[in-house]
Design a protein around this motif. Structure first.
Motif, mmCIF file in Angstrom:
data_model
loop_
_atom_site.group_PDB
_atom_site.id
_atom_site.type_symbol
_atom_site.label_atom_id
_atom_site.label_comp_id
_atom_site.label_asym_id
_atom_site.label_seq_id
_atom_site.Cartn_x
_atom_site.Cartn_y
_atom_site.Cartn_z
ATOM 1 N N LEU A 1 0.839 -1.201 0.000
ATOM 2 C CA LEU A 1 0.000 0.000 0.000
ATOM 3 C C LEU A 1 0.869 1.244 0.000
ATOM 4 O O LEU A 1 1.821 1.348 0.774
ATOM 5 N N VAL B 1 0.486 5.396 0.494
ATOM 6 C CA VAL B 1 -0.387 6.476 0.945
ATOM 7 C C VAL B 1 0.234 7.797 0.514
ATOM 8 O O VAL B 1 1.402 8.076 0.826
ATOM 9 N N SER C 1 -8.738 6.315 -3.689
ATOM 10 C CA SER C 1 -8.098 5.012 -3.521
ATOM 11 C C SER C 1 -8.174 4.266 -4.842
ATOM 12 O O SER C 1 -9.003 4.565 -5.704
ATOM 13 N N SER D 1 -1.815 -1.160 -4.339
ATOM 14 C CA SER D 1 -2.925 -0.297 -3.946
ATOM 15 C C SER D 1 -2.387 1.036 -3.457
ATOM 16 O O SER D 1 -1.267 1.140 -2.953
ATOM 17 N N TRP D 2 -3.203 2.048 -3.606
ATOM 18 C CA TRP D 2 -2.819 3.381 -3.148
ATOM 19 C C TRP D 2 -4.039 4.092 -2.570
ATOM 20 O O TRP D 2 -5.188 3.729 -2.848
ATOM 21 N N VAL D 3 -3.780 5.129 -1.767
ATOM 22 C CA VAL D 3 -4.837 5.917 -1.166
ATOM 23 C C VAL D 3 -4.309 7.329 -0.931
ATOM 24 O O VAL D 3 -3.102 7.526 -0.738
ATOM 25 N N LEU E 1 -8.116 6.364 8.397
ATOM 26 C CA LEU E 1 -7.419 5.327 7.634
ATOM 27 C C LEU E 1 -6.737 4.331 8.570
ATOM 28 O O LEU E 1 -6.828 3.110 8.381
ATOM 29 N N LEU F 1 -8.786 -3.434 -1.299
ATOM 30 C CA LEU F 1 -9.499 -2.265 -1.817
ATOM 31 C C LEU F 1 -10.821 -2.025 -1.095
ATOM 32 O O LEU F 1 -11.296 -0.888 -1.033
ATOM 33 N N LEU G 1 -9.939 0.227 1.753
ATOM 34 C CA LEU G 1 -9.575 1.571 1.313
ATOM 35 C C LEU G 1 -10.799 2.343 0.831
ATOM 36 O O LEU G 1 -10.907 3.562 1.052
ATOM 37 N N ARG G 2 -11.737 1.654 0.210
ATOM 38 C CA ARG G 2 -12.952 2.333 -0.251
ATOM 39 C C ARG G 2 -13.866 2.680 0.917
ATOM 40 O O ARG G 2 -14.613 3.659 0.856
ATOM 41 N N TYR H 1 -12.726 3.655 3.827
ATOM 42 C CA TYR H 1 -12.113 4.913 4.271
ATOM 43 C C TYR H 1 -12.512 6.065 3.363
ATOM 44 O O TYR H 1 -12.883 7.149 3.826
ATOM 45 N N GLU H 2 -12.452 5.838 2.060
ATOM 46 C CA GLU H 2 -12.779 6.894 1.095
ATOM 47 C C GLU H 2 -14.212 7.372 1.269
ATOM 48 O O GLU H 2 -14.480 8.583 1.296
#
Length: 377
Positions: free
Chosen positions: A133, A135, A256, A268-270, A297, A313, A316-317, A319-320
């Motif tokens: 991941l 960030v 994300s 993955s990224w955020v 997060l 994901l 992360l979604r 969190y988004e």
């Protein structure tokens, strides 16, 4: 053997370092990558942030809250309109220690850097590393955001912020003062503790006013501040350089995702903090929003099922969605106030000052807004 990391954080500002410490507390191995240094910065950092109760509690839990001389408690906030409208918030009726704390940015950054230095699970590296991941905490000018193909929707305001520091004839009395003026929004934020007589200045002015104001001598600029503030703190003296930057309302369309980075396998990224969103500084909530991002997060990752990766994901979604929802209210409020006070026609002046007077007498509504701004839900 090559070092392995669970998470790579790009950006070593306040938001990035805070997240690194939160994740290390959960026994995650973190790589922290400094963001490129922006050009044209002032020789001395004149920034100060108004941090709410939630932000203070978060930083205290990481043993990174600055000493009292660098975190001045605000006991009262005075917001003044241009035709007699006024709103006053006091800490005492809310039964709280302070409405906010005005924190000196260099002091806070130094405390966080020290905490990172003594955290063995956080390593500062010179370049991005492979990790499940990534960030992105690089701020509004993030290059990584574009690298991941994220559209950053920017609505520029016809204003720039000018920041500096002043020494005042009279003590600030732990009062944060803000004036909504025909030529901009001026804020004096108290510094140097309860007995201090200095303040951080943020003056949001029309773009065409920036060059003339920046060209003034220190004495002339101090006189302009003195006039705009109606001499509320007496004679003013500039004690720092001036810095200016454009203001904008902005939000990334995606916070994300997953995709190839630097030719490596998909990761993955955020996004978090100013890399994900910008709001007008008139409410002083920018850093509070960023710190709430990383706290949310870290909590999503902390409470994940044991079999889920930090790169999942779904996490992360979650969190988004949570943080985008929280941003809607603040974004609408700050943008609405900016638009309302940018109008100089007489009917708009009368409307906004009537609204301020009504809000001042609103009782429960005023208390609700105050507690939301303090991060108390």
């Amino acid at each position: 053997m090559a070092q392995t990391f669970d998470i790579c954080i790009r950006g070593t500002g306040i938001v990035g370092r805070t997240l690194a410490l939160l994740l290390a507390r959960e026994r995650l191995k973190v790589a922290l990558v400094p963001a490129p240094v922006p050009t044209g910065t002032a020789s001395a950092d004149v920034r100060a942030y108004a941090l709410n109760t939630a932000s203070r509690q978060l930083l205290e839990s990481l043993r990174s809250w600055p000493d009292a001389e660098h975190a001045t408690a605000v006991q009262r906030m005075q917001v003044l309109g241009d035709q007699g409208g006024a709103v006053v918030f006091d800490a005492a009726p809310q039964a709280v220690e302070a409405l906010a704390w005005i924190v000196d940015v260099p002091a806070l950054e130094a405390r966080l850097a020290e905490a990172v230095r003594f955290q063995p699970l956080v390593e500062v590296v010179n370049a991005p590393v492979s990790a499940p991941l990534t960030v992105v905490c690089e701020g509004r000018a993030s290059s990584t955001r574009a690298e991941f193909g994220v559209n950053f929707q920017v609505t520029p305001y016809p204003q720039h912020a000018i920041a500096t520091r002043i020494r005042c004839e009279h003590p600030h009395g732990q009062v944060a003062r803000q004036w909504f003026l025909p030529n901009g929004i001026l804020a004096f934020l108290p510094l140097e503790g309860p007995q201090g007589n200095s303040a951080a200045v943020v003056w949001s002015v029309l773009q065409e006013q920036v060059a003339p104001l920046m060209a003034l001598s220190p004495e002339e600029f101090a006189q302009a501040l003195q006039t705009a503030s109606q001499q509320a703190l007496g004679t003013l003296t500039l004690c720092a350089d001036r810095a200016a930057w454009p203001l904008q309302l902005a939000k990334a369309d995606r916070w994300s995702g997953a995709g190839p980075a630097e030719g490596k396998s998909p990761r993955s990224w955020v996004l978090a903090g100013d890399a994900a969103h910008n709001v007008h500084p008139l409410a002083g909530q920018g850093l509070n929003l960023g710190l709430a991002d990383v706290q949310a997060l870290a909590e999503v990752l902390r409470t994940r099922d044991y079999w889920r990766s930090v790169a999942d994901l779904r996490l992360l979604r979650r969190y988004e969605r949570e943080r985008k929802t929280a941003l809607v209210t603040m974004g609408l409020a700050t943008d609405g106030l900016q638009q309302l006070f940018a109008r100089q026609e007489a009917p708009w002046q009368a409307l906004r000052n009537w609204g301020m007077k009504g809000f001042e007498r609103s009782g429960p509504l005023k208390d609700f807004v105050a507690r939301r701004a303090m991060g108390m839900h």
